[in-house]
Design a protein around this motif. Structure first.
Motif, PDB file in Angstrom:
ATOM      1  N   GLU A 314       0.837  -1.206   0.000  1.00 35.48           N
ATOM      2  CA  GLU A 314       0.000   0.000   0.000  1.00 35.48           C
ATOM      3  C   GLU A 314       0.870   1.254   0.000  1.00 35.48           C
ATOM      4  OE1 GLU A 314      -3.768  -1.965   2.489  1.00 35.48           O
ATOM      5  OE2 GLU A 314      -2.332  -0.612   3.470  1.00 35.48           O
ATOM      6  N   ALA A 315       1.924   1.230   0.775  1.00 33.52           N
ATOM      7  CA  ALA A 315       2.834   2.382   0.826  1.00 33.52           C
ATOM      8  C   ALA A 315       3.502   2.607  -0.528  1.00 33.52           C
ATOM      9  CB  ALA A 315       3.885   2.153   1.903  1.00 33.52           C
ATOM     10  N   ASP A 316       3.879   1.517  -1.195  1.00 34.64           N
ATOM     11  CA  ASP A 316       4.523   1.650  -2.497  1.00 34.64           C
ATOM     12  C   ASP A 316       3.558   2.213  -3.537  1.00 34.64           C
ATOM     13  OD1 ASP A 316       6.869   0.677  -1.470  1.00 34.64           O
ATOM     14  OD2 ASP A 316       6.499  -1.406  -2.104  1.00 34.64           O
ATOM     15  N   GLU A 317       2.321   1.744  -3.515  1.00 31.15           N
ATOM     16  CA  GLU A 317       1.306   2.254  -4.439  1.00 31.15           C
ATOM     17  C   GLU A 317       1.089   3.755  -4.224  1.00 31.15           C
ATOM     18  OE1 GLU A 317      -0.407   0.960  -6.927  1.00 31.15           O
ATOM     19  OE2 GLU A 317       0.428  -1.054  -6.764  1.00 31.15           O
ATOM     20  N   LEU A 318       1.066   4.167  -2.992  1.00 33.12           N
ATOM     21  CA  LEU A 318       0.872   5.596  -2.663  1.00 33.12           C
ATOM     22  C   LEU A 318       2.032   6.431  -3.204  1.00 33.12           C
ATOM     23  CD1 LEU A 318      -0.334   7.274   0.563  1.00 33.12           C
ATOM     24  CD2 LEU A 318       1.960   7.790  -0.219  1.00 33.12           C
ATOM     25  N   MET A 319       3.231   5.966  -2.956  1.00 33.73           N
ATOM     26  CA  MET A 319       4.381   6.769  -3.352  1.00 33.73           C
ATOM     27  C   MET A 319       4.513   6.856  -4.866  1.00 33.73           C
ATOM     28  SD  MET A 319       7.252   5.928  -0.438  1.00 33.73           S
ATOM     29  CE  MET A 319       7.110   4.134  -0.520  1.00 33.73           C
ATOM     30  N   ASP A 320       4.105   5.809  -5.553  1.00 32.80           N
ATOM     31  CA  ASP A 320       4.097   5.880  -7.025  1.00 32.80           C
ATOM     32  C   ASP A 320       3.103   6.941  -7.505  1.00 32.80           C
ATOM     33  OD1 ASP A 320       6.004   3.936  -7.257  1.00 32.80           O
ATOM     34  OD2 ASP A 320       4.565   2.290  -7.585  1.00 32.80           O
ATOM     35  N   ALA A 321       1.952   7.048  -6.821  1.00 31.49           N
ATOM     36  CA  ALA A 321       0.892   7.975  -7.253  1.00 31.49           C
ATOM     37  C   ALA A 321       1.276   9.431  -7.015  1.00 31.49           C
ATOM     38  CB  ALA A 321      -0.403   7.646  -6.529  1.00 31.49           C
ATOM     39  N   ILE A 322       2.088   9.702  -6.011  1.00 29.15           N
ATOM     40  CA  ILE A 322       2.399  11.101  -5.663  1.00 29.15           C
ATOM     41  C   ILE A 322       3.768  11.537  -6.188  1.00 29.15           C
ATOM     42  CG2 ILE A 322       0.943  11.051  -3.615  1.00 29.15           C
ATOM     43  CD1 ILE A 322       3.501  10.758  -1.940  1.00 29.15           C
ATOM     44  N   SER A 323       4.437  10.661  -6.867  1.00 22.16           N
ATOM     45  CA  SER A 323       5.765  11.039  -7.366  1.00 22.16           C
ATOM     46  C   SER A 323       5.620  12.201  -8.351  1.00 22.16           C
ATOM     47  CB  SER A 323       6.435   9.833  -8.065  1.00 22.16           C
ATOM     48  OG  SER A 323       5.659   9.417  -9.175  1.00 22.16           O
ATOM     49  N   GLY A 324       6.481  13.143  -8.254  1.00 17.45           N
ATOM     50  CA  GLY A 324       6.418  14.327  -9.107  1.00 17.45           C
ATOM     51  C   GLY A 324       5.713  15.500  -8.430  1.00 17.45           C
ATOM     52  N   TYR A 325       5.161  15.269  -7.289  1.00 12.97           N
ATOM     53  CA  TYR A 325       4.494  16.364  -6.545  1.00 12.97           C
ATOM     54  C   TYR A 325       5.273  16.664  -5.259  1.00 12.97           C
ATOM     55  CZ  TYR A 325       0.512  15.663  -9.650  1.00 12.97           C
ATOM     56  OH  TYR A 325      -0.288  15.557 -10.774  1.00 12.97           O
ATOM     57  N   ASN A 326       5.267  17.918  -4.909  1.00 18.00           N
ATOM     58  CA  ASN A 326       5.969  18.354  -3.704  1.00 18.00           C
ATOM     59  C   ASN A 326       5.043  18.174  -2.495  1.00 18.00           C
ATOM     60  OD1 ASN A 326       7.765  19.471  -1.927  1.00 18.00           O
ATOM     61  ND2 ASN A 326       7.489  21.582  -2.629  1.00 18.00           N
ATOM     62  N   ILE A 327       5.200  17.054  -1.844  1.00 19.61           N
ATOM     63  CA  ILE A 327       4.346  16.724  -0.691  1.00 19.61           C
ATOM     64  C   ILE A 327       5.058  17.216   0.584  1.00 19.61           C
ATOM     65  CG2 ILE A 327       3.117  14.931   0.554  1.00 19.61           C
ATOM     66  CD1 ILE A 327       2.227  15.345  -2.368  1.00 19.61           C
ATOM     67  N   LYS A 328       4.590  18.359   1.087  1.00 21.42           N
ATOM     68  CA  LYS A 328       5.221  18.952   2.262  1.00 21.42           C
ATOM     69  C   LYS A 328       4.583  18.493   3.575  1.00 21.42           C
ATOM     70  CE  LYS A 328       6.799  23.184  -0.061  1.00 21.42           C
ATOM     71  NZ  LYS A 328       6.752  24.671  -0.061  1.00 21.42           N
ATOM     72  N   TYR A 329       3.305  18.177   3.508  1.00 27.35           N
ATOM     73  CA  TYR A 329       2.607  17.723   4.720  1.00 27.35           C
ATOM     74  C   TYR A 329       2.702  16.200   4.818  1.00 27.35           C
ATOM     75  CZ  TYR A 329       0.830  21.973   6.811  1.00 27.35           C
ATOM     76  OH  TYR A 329       0.756  23.177   7.486  1.00 27.35           O
ATOM     77  N   PRO A 330       2.342  15.635   5.939  1.00 29.00           N
ATOM     78  CA  PRO A 330       2.583  14.207   6.173  1.00 29.00           C
ATOM     79  C   PRO A 330       1.867  13.268   5.213  1.00 29.00           C
ATOM     80  CG  PRO A 330       2.135  15.347   8.250  1.00 29.00           C
ATOM     81  CD  PRO A 330       1.830  16.318   7.140  1.00 29.00           C
ATOM     82  N   VAL A 331       2.388  12.034   5.164  1.00 29.05           N
ATOM     83  CA  VAL A 331       1.755  10.920   4.464  1.00 29.05           C
ATOM     84  C   VAL A 331       1.147  10.035   5.550  1.00 29.05           C
ATOM     85  CG1 VAL A 331       2.122   8.881   3.025  1.00 29.05           C
ATOM     86  CG2 VAL A 331       3.373  11.009   2.535  1.00 29.05           C
ATOM     87  N   ALA A 332      -0.168   9.954   5.550  1.00 29.33           N
ATOM     88  CA  ALA A 332      -0.863   9.345   6.693  1.00 29.33           C
ATOM     89  C   ALA A 332      -1.370   7.942   6.377  1.00 29.33           C
ATOM     90  CB  ALA A 332      -2.032  10.228   7.108  1.00 29.33           C
ATOM     91  N   PHE A 333      -1.269   7.083   7.379  1.00 30.69           N
ATOM     92  CA  PHE A 333      -1.801   5.725   7.341  1.00 30.69           C
ATOM     93  C   PHE A 333      -3.159   5.730   8.042  1.00 30.69           C
ATOM     94  CE2 PHE A 333      -2.349   1.687   9.639  1.00 30.69           C
ATOM     95  CZ  PHE A 333      -2.273   0.775   8.602  1.00 30.69           C
ATOM     96  N   VAL A 334      -4.198   5.342   7.313  1.00 30.64           N
ATOM     97  CA  VAL A 334      -5.559   5.338   7.849  1.00 30.64           C
ATOM     98  C   VAL A 334      -6.082   3.913   7.844  1.00 30.64           C
ATOM     99  CG1 VAL A 334      -7.918   6.194   7.591  1.00 30.64           C
ATOM    100  CG2 VAL A 334      -5.985   7.666   6.999  1.00 30.64           C
TER     101      VAL A 334
END
Length: 438
Positions: A314-334
């Motif tokens: 799940e973490a890998d899928e998320l990081m693939d989806a947001i690559s190329g964007y400047n994510i300054k706020y946290p990446v949250a596990f829900v």
């Protein structure tokens, strides 16, 4: 012609009788007249005597009343003149001895001298010699106005000492009460009540090894839909919104102008029954529009992983989806239970859920993102072990005026049914106590 002699004797005898009768009548008339006169005179006298008597009696009573008044006046003057009682002997405040200094006195030239009849002391000296101390006096007027603290009329220094003693006592009582309240607060924070999704409640003992937050919620200020937190009178918090396909098409520029600083965008989720990973339908559009509007971006993934391997996936899928964007706020596990249905994670133990969350967050942390765990009071305090997760940021969810979470946390979702410009439906508003973009 010569009459006979009998004729003269008969005529003489008859005339005598008539004369006698007339004399009797005249005498009777005279007697009656005199009697009438006497009767009339007596009546007149009686009338005269009666009115005179009444007048005399009235005059006598008036004179007696006047005399009585004079006697009373003379008696009063005599009593006053002979009395040795003075204003010094009067004490209308016959109160018990207070045990204070009997040599002290208070003066008031306007109220005379007052002496305590119990102790014999002068409590108000109205003599001319005392007029110079009027600035330190407390008068009978003050007593009549209900100032009972003046009743013993001791000196001002004595009053101040007693007042100081009372204030010290009150202050001591308040301190004791505050200490008791602090003790009660400490006792209360040793456990917290949690309401479960099935409606049951339980008291959960708090872990003393987990750091507590230091927030003072008196510094929270609300201007709906925004909530702010201040330190030293300055706003230090940031306002954000949870964004997913559920909000439809979002106008991020309007969100920005409404006062929002950041957005937490949903990346995707794993099916709670099938276990399949699905990307949020509006993810790409939301990321682009938020970036364009100048909003800081954070993201989250809704997990239904049943082991650490699925969590890493799940973490890998998320990081693939947001690559190329400047994510300054946290990446949250829900991770949440599902209402009115059985989710695949419900069979997990607390320790298993904890390790799954830890596996996800370690994966994104290793990639350079700020990991965070999301949850409400039930999830964070009973479903996972926060002692093992205390090194990670916390996104606490509770619709309320103040959050009821004892441990350290960085974000608080305070209203899930808010209305804000830029979103047509309900919006979940978030307050971040930190500026993660720095």
């Amino acid at each position: 012609m010569k009459l006979h002699d009998d004729y003269y004797e008969e005529e003489h005898s008859s005339g005598s009788k008539i004369t006698y009768v007339y004399m009797l009548l005249i005498m009777s008339v005279v007697i009656l007249g005199v009697t009438a006169l006497v009767f009339w005179a007596n009546q007149s006298k009686n009338k005269s005597d009666g009115s005179g008597y009444a007048a005399a009696m009235a005059q006598k009573e008036a004179k007696a009343a006047e005399t009585s008044k004079k006697m009373e006046a003379n008696a009063s003057e005599s009593v006053i003149a002979e009395s040795k009682l003075t204003s010094d002997d009067l004490d209308i405040w016959t109160l018990p001895d207070t045990g204070r200094n009997k040599n002290s006195s208070k003066s008031d030239k306007n109220n005379g001298t007052v002496t305590n009849q119990t102790t014999g002391e002068t409590v108000i000296d109205g003599s001319s010699s005392a007029s110079g101390s009027t600035s330190q006096s407390q008068t009978a007027d003050a007593l009549s106005n209900g100032k009972t603290s003046v009743y013993d009329m001791t000196n001002k220094e004595g009053l101040n000492e007693d007042e100081k003693s009372d204030k010290d006592k009150d202050s001591s009582d308040k301190d004791d009460k505050k200490d008791d309240e602090d003790d009660e607060d400490e006792d209360e924070t040793k456990s917290i009540q949690v309401k479960h999704s099935d409606g049951t409640k339980e008291w959960v003992d708090l872990n003393e090894d987990i750091p507590r937050h230091k927030y003072d919620f008196k510094n929270l200020t609300a201007e709906k839909p925004l909530m702010n937190y201040k330190e030293d009178g300055k706003i230090v918090s940031k306002c954000g919104v949870d964004i997913s396909a559920n909000q439809g098409e979002v106008d991020f520029s309007k969100l920005k102008s409404a006062g929002c600083d950041f957005v937490m965008i949903k990346v995707g989720a794993r099916g709670y029954s099938s276990g399949n990973i699905v990307t949020d339908a509006n993810l790409e559009d939301n990321l682009k529009a938020a970036k364009k509007a100048g909003l800081d971006i954070g993201v989250y993934f809704c997990s239904q992983a049943v082991n650490k391997s699925e969590a890493r996936e799940e973490a890998d899928e998320l990081m693939d989806a947001i690559s190329g964007y400047n994510i300054k706020y946290p990446v949250a596990f829900v991770m949440e239970n599902v209402d009115d249905d059985m989710a695949r994670i419900e069979a997990l133990e607390q320790s298993e859920r904890t390790q799954i969350a830890k596996a996800f967050m370690n994966r994104v942390e290793d990639a350079g993102y700020k990991p965070m765990i999301y949850g409400d009071k039930e999830w964070l305090l009973t479903m996972v072990d926060m002692e093992d997760l205390q090194d990670y940021e916390v996104w606490f969810a509770q619709d309320s005026d103040e959050p009821e979470y004892p441990y350290e946390f960085g974000m608080w979702q305070y209203d899930s049914d808010a209305s804000v410009k830029g979103i047509k439906g309900d919006a979940a508003m978030i307050l971040s106590f930190k500026d993660y973009a720095k």
